[in-house]
Scaffold this motif. Structure first.
Motif, PDB file in Angstrom:
ATOM      1  N   THR A   1     -54.211  23.763 -20.073  1.00  0.00           N
ATOM      2  CA  THR A   1     -53.952  25.171 -19.743  1.00  0.00           C
ATOM      3  C   THR A   1     -54.672  26.190 -20.624  1.00  0.00           C
ATOM      4  O   THR A   1     -54.880  27.323 -20.185  1.00  0.00           O
TER       5      THR A   1
ATOM      6  N   ARG B   1     -45.166  26.305 -14.500  1.00  0.00           N
ATOM      7  CA  ARG B   1     -44.960  25.705 -15.812  1.00  0.00           C
ATOM      8  C   ARG B   1     -44.159  24.409 -15.689  1.00  0.00           C
ATOM      9  O   ARG B   1     -44.409  23.435 -16.395  1.00  0.00           O
TER      10      ARG B   1
ATOM     11  N   ARG C   1     -50.720  19.894 -23.174  1.00  0.00           N
ATOM     12  CA  ARG C   1     -50.504  21.211 -22.582  1.00  0.00           C
ATOM     13  C   ARG C   1     -51.682  22.139 -22.906  1.00  0.00           C
ATOM     14  O   ARG C   1     -52.156  22.888 -22.032  1.00  0.00           O
TER      15      ARG C   1
END
Length: 378
Positions: A51, A18, A47
């Protein structure tokens, strides 16, 4: 994990945590800190794109960071879209999210890493900068560096072009954008054509505000997007149903009759559409990649200021292409622009070989930006 080192100067590290993702997203903010034209992407959107996007359920993707003395000096993402390769009969990878300091060795290391990964997966060539599919940011800026891009377009320093060409990349295609002064009076040809086409085929203007509240019409809209661009847009990849739902959730709330237009046929089906947004680029610059605590305030103010408008999407259903439907929605958008105080329009990127780009010859236009997709055999 892919790790390459060059004379102890640089280290390429695969993004695996992360924290790495956070560094990957934040690096351009530092690289472009003193660039007045750069428009930061919202970190939350980046993000999600990197992801959680449904496209990742079928695409392969790897990300890498380039480090020097513990500092991030570059990044790149390698992608393989099997739906693209199946559609076009290729074994092609793509790269994106490519940002790097002005150093030939640094750029070579990043590009070599993505290329090695692609080759290990059986790919024969690689192109970019691109997104996973057609609607994301794509194309390296090669002209128009003095201008601030629309929020959905890439910006990069001029030296990027030198770095990728020195590495052996060649031009695959270019997209062109123009800047227009909003006409107070539309060309007579456009007015006549809009009236003629509407009367001949029984076409009428619909309501974007009503459309976006009807899930069935929203799905029809994105199905039309797939069919409209399937044979017209270079490297086009049709949306999956899941991608349609995601795009609808992220964009439909911002569409408005105030700035956009939809044309309906006599049965109420969508014949064509023109989508435009007030420019939010300067608001995103003030937000510095974050909606909170004050980024959302800048965005709300920008959405009310229509002095500069970005044309985002326009198209017609395949059965209506070549019949002049665009004259109807362009006239509608132009009339609305005059009502809301719009003075400048930035056209959406269009590939230079698309005859639709000739539409802008009827207007006073200025070159705004040129973007390039590069390709290299592995």
């Amino acid at each position: 994990m892919y790790i390459l080192e060059l004379e102890d100067m640089y280290k390429v590290k695969e993004v695996s945590s992360r924290r790495d993702v956070k560094e990957f997203i934040r690096f351009p903010d530092r690289l472009y800190r003193n660039c007045p034209q750069y428009v930061p992407a919202l970190h939350s959107v980046e993000r999600k794109n990197l992801t959680r996007l449904s496209t990742l359920s079928y695409c392969e993707r790897k990300m890498w960071l380039l480090e020097q003395d513990g500092n991030i000096v570059g990044r790149i993402c390698g992608m393989i879209n099997p739906r693209y390769n199946e559609r076009y009969g290729t074994r092609r990878a793509r790269f994106g999210w490519f940002d790097v300091i002005n150093d030939r060795q640094a750029a070579d290391m990043l590009l070599n890493t993505a290329e090695s990964w692609a080759g290990e997966h059986g790919m024969t060539d690689i192109h970019g900068p691109l997104f996973y599919n057609t609607l994301g940011k794509q194309g390296m800026l090669v002209d128009g560096f003095q201008n601030i891009p629309p929020f959905n377009c890439l910006y990069n320093y001029p030296y990027y072009q030198d770095l990728v060409e020195a590495h052996g990349y060649r031009k695959e295609c270019d997209w062109i954008q123009y800047e227009l002064d909003t006409p107070r009076v539309l060309p007579e040809k456009t007015e006549r054509l809009a009236d003629l086409v509407a009367a001949r085929y029984g076409l009428k203007l619909g309501s974007i505000d009503k459309l976006k509240k009807d899930p069935e019409l929203v799905r029809h809209f994105f199905d039309l997007y797939n069919r409209s661009f399937s044979e017209k847009v270079h490297n086009f990849i049709p949306f999956t149903p899941q991608e349609m739902d995601e795009e609808a959730a992220s964009t439909m709330p911002f569409l408005s009759d105030r700035t956009s237009s939809v044309v309906l046929d006599k049965d109420g089906g969508i014949a064509g559409f023109g989508i435009a947004f007030p420019s939010i680029s300067k608001a995103l610059q003030k937000a510095h990649g974050h909606l909170f605590p004050f980024g959302w305030v800048h965005l709300l103010h920008a959405l009310k200021d229509c002095s500069t408008m970005d044309l985002m999407l326009n198209g017609a259903a395949p059965e209506w292409q070549g019949k002049g439907v665009s004259a109807i929605y362009y006239r509608d958008i132009a009339r609305k622009a005059a009502e809301i105080g719009n003075t400048t329009v930035i056209t959406n990127p269009q590939i230079e070989t698309n005859s639709a780009i000739n539409l802008w010859n009827s207007y006073e236009k200025r070159p705004f930006m040129r973007r390039r997709c590069y390709i290299r055999e592995l």
